[in-house]
Write a protein that holds these residues in place. Structure first.
Motif, PDB file in Angstrom:
ATOM      1  N   GLY A 160       0.774  -1.228   0.000  1.00 36.08           N
ATOM      2  CA  GLY A 160       0.000   0.000   0.000  1.00 36.08           C
ATOM      3  C   GLY A 160       0.803   1.275   0.000  1.00 36.08           C
ATOM      4  N   SER A 183       3.720   3.368  -1.997  1.00 34.83           N
ATOM      5  CA  SER A 183       4.540   3.479  -3.199  1.00 34.83           C
ATOM      6  C   SER A 183       5.894   4.065  -2.837  1.00 34.83           C
ATOM      7  CB  SER A 183       3.854   4.378  -4.232  1.00 34.83           C
ATOM      8  OG  SER A 183       4.713   4.621  -5.314  1.00 34.83           O
ATOM      9  N   GLU A 240       8.200   4.581  -5.461  1.00 35.24           N
ATOM     10  CA  GLU A 240       8.816   5.053  -6.692  1.00 35.24           C
ATOM     11  C   GLU A 240       8.757   6.564  -6.845  1.00 35.24           C
ATOM     12  OE1 GLU A 240       6.282   2.899  -6.679  1.00 35.24           O
ATOM     13  OE2 GLU A 240       6.974   0.979  -7.466  1.00 35.24           O
ATOM     14  N   ALA A 260       8.126   2.286 -12.192  1.00 32.75           N
ATOM     15  CA  ALA A 260       6.811   2.462 -11.569  1.00 32.75           C
ATOM     16  C   ALA A 260       5.704   1.955 -12.473  1.00 32.75           C
ATOM     17  CB  ALA A 260       6.593   3.935 -11.226  1.00 32.75           C
ATOM     18  N   HIS A 281       5.565  -1.780 -12.273  1.00 31.52           N
ATOM     19  CA  HIS A 281       5.445  -2.364 -10.931  1.00 31.52           C
ATOM     20  C   HIS A 281       4.046  -2.961 -10.751  1.00 31.52           C
ATOM     21  CE1 HIS A 281       6.880  -2.267  -6.606  1.00 31.52           C
ATOM     22  NE2 HIS A 281       5.656  -2.755  -6.511  1.00 31.52           N
ATOM     23  N   PRO A 282       3.948  -4.223 -10.299  1.00 31.08           N
ATOM     24  CA  PRO A 282       2.620  -4.792 -10.047  1.00 31.08           C
ATOM     25  C   PRO A 282       1.961  -4.117  -8.848  1.00 31.08           C
ATOM     26  CG  PRO A 282       4.339  -6.266  -9.248  1.00 31.08           C
ATOM     27  CD  PRO A 282       5.040  -5.153  -9.980  1.00 31.08           C
ATOM     28  N   HIS A 283       0.667  -3.936  -8.939  1.00 30.66           N
ATOM     29  CA  HIS A 283      -0.050  -3.272  -7.844  1.00 30.66           C
ATOM     30  C   HIS A 283      -0.999  -4.214  -7.102  1.00 30.66           C
ATOM     31  CE1 HIS A 283       1.590   0.628  -8.837  1.00 30.66           C
ATOM     32  NE2 HIS A 283       1.303   0.408 -10.109  1.00 30.66           N
ATOM     33  N   ASP A 284      -1.397  -5.277  -7.712  1.00 31.59           N
ATOM     34  CA  ASP A 284      -2.267  -6.267  -7.061  1.00 31.59           C
ATOM     35  C   ASP A 284      -1.679  -7.656  -7.272  1.00 31.59           C
ATOM     36  OD1 ASP A 284      -4.454  -4.586  -6.105  1.00 31.59           O
ATOM     37  OD2 ASP A 284      -4.891  -4.252  -8.232  1.00 31.59           O
ATOM     38  N   PRO A 324      -1.709  -6.911  -2.911  1.00 32.83           N
ATOM     39  CA  PRO A 324      -0.786  -6.184  -2.033  1.00 32.83           C
ATOM     40  C   PRO A 324       0.436  -7.041  -1.701  1.00 32.83           C
ATOM     41  CG  PRO A 324      -3.051  -5.950  -1.282  1.00 32.83           C
ATOM     42  CD  PRO A 324      -3.074  -6.997  -2.357  1.00 32.83           C
ATOM     43  N   TYR A 350       7.692  -4.882  -1.211  1.00 33.30           N
ATOM     44  CA  TYR A 350       8.593  -4.612  -2.330  1.00 33.30           C
ATOM     45  C   TYR A 350      10.016  -4.429  -1.820  1.00 33.30           C
ATOM     46  CZ  TYR A 350      10.922  -1.816  -5.969  1.00 33.30           C
ATOM     47  OH  TYR A 350      11.806  -1.318  -6.896  1.00 33.30           O
TER      48      TYR A 350
END
Length: 202
Positions: free
Chosen positions: A82, A84, A86, A115, A118-121, A123, A126
């Protein structure tokens, strides 16, 4: 040899920046960003100190490894689910200007491409950077740093993600359960990175 891994304290930030600067002095991406070998480790240390202070520390995402003498010899910087990492805030800009100078635009373009990829789902944690002092490589500090946070990932049922900037490190991360998902060209024809994903272990 006893290895201690603990969460970084604010007073550790300058030291952990220097450790990562030395650890990444031979890294292909850092070499591409900072081509002057004479100043590379120092300028990389400025960059790592800046992002540690403004992007990772406040979220509790920095682990450090210390040796028997209590000296800090390894660092892992993580962004929690949750959050970020970047996007750089204005407080970090002056430090990044000092680090990259004329390569600031190239560094920004690279960060934008990373960015975008970058995978977001779902959660996940990283792993942005992990490194140990060159003299301590092969002594288990990297393993201890990775295991500490990955054990937490497993306990929380959360995946982990990283980009490997060295092809020879890919098999190392695979031993911890990471798998390559794609190559990433964030340098527009320069060194590649390898996107790696790890599902939590039960």
């Amino acid at each position: 040899m006893e290895i201690t891994v603990r969460q970084a304290q604010r007073s550790d930030i300058p030291t952990l920046g220097r450790v990562l600067g030395l650890a990444f002095a031979d890294d292909p991406i850092v070499t591409w960003l900072l081509p002057d070998a004479a100043s590379r480790a120092r300028r990389a240390a400025t960059m790592f100190t800046t992002v540690a202070r403004h992007n990772y520390f406040e979220h509790g995402g920095i682990d450090v490894a210390v040796d028997d003498s209590g000296d800090l010899v390894g660092v892992a910087m993580w962004a929690p689910p949750g959050h970020s990492s970047e996007h750089t805030n204005l407080r970090a800009l002056s430090g990044l200007i000092r680090a990259f100078r004329g390569r600031l635009f190239a560094a920004g373009r690279m960060a934008e491409k990373m960015a975008a990829e970058h995978p977001h789902d779902p959660p996940h944690w990283y792993l942005a950077s992990i490194g140990t002092l060159p003299a301590t490589r092969g002594k288990g500090y990297g393993k201890a740093l990775l295991s500490a946070r990955l054990d937490r990932c497993d306990a929380e049922g959360l995946p982990a993600y990283l980009e490997s900037s060295k092809p020879e490190n890919v098999p190392y991360y695979e031993r911890f359960g990471f798998e390559v998902t794609a190559e990433l060209d964030a340098t527009e024809g320069g060194p590649l990175m390898w996107k790696m994903w790890r599902e939590p272990r039960s």
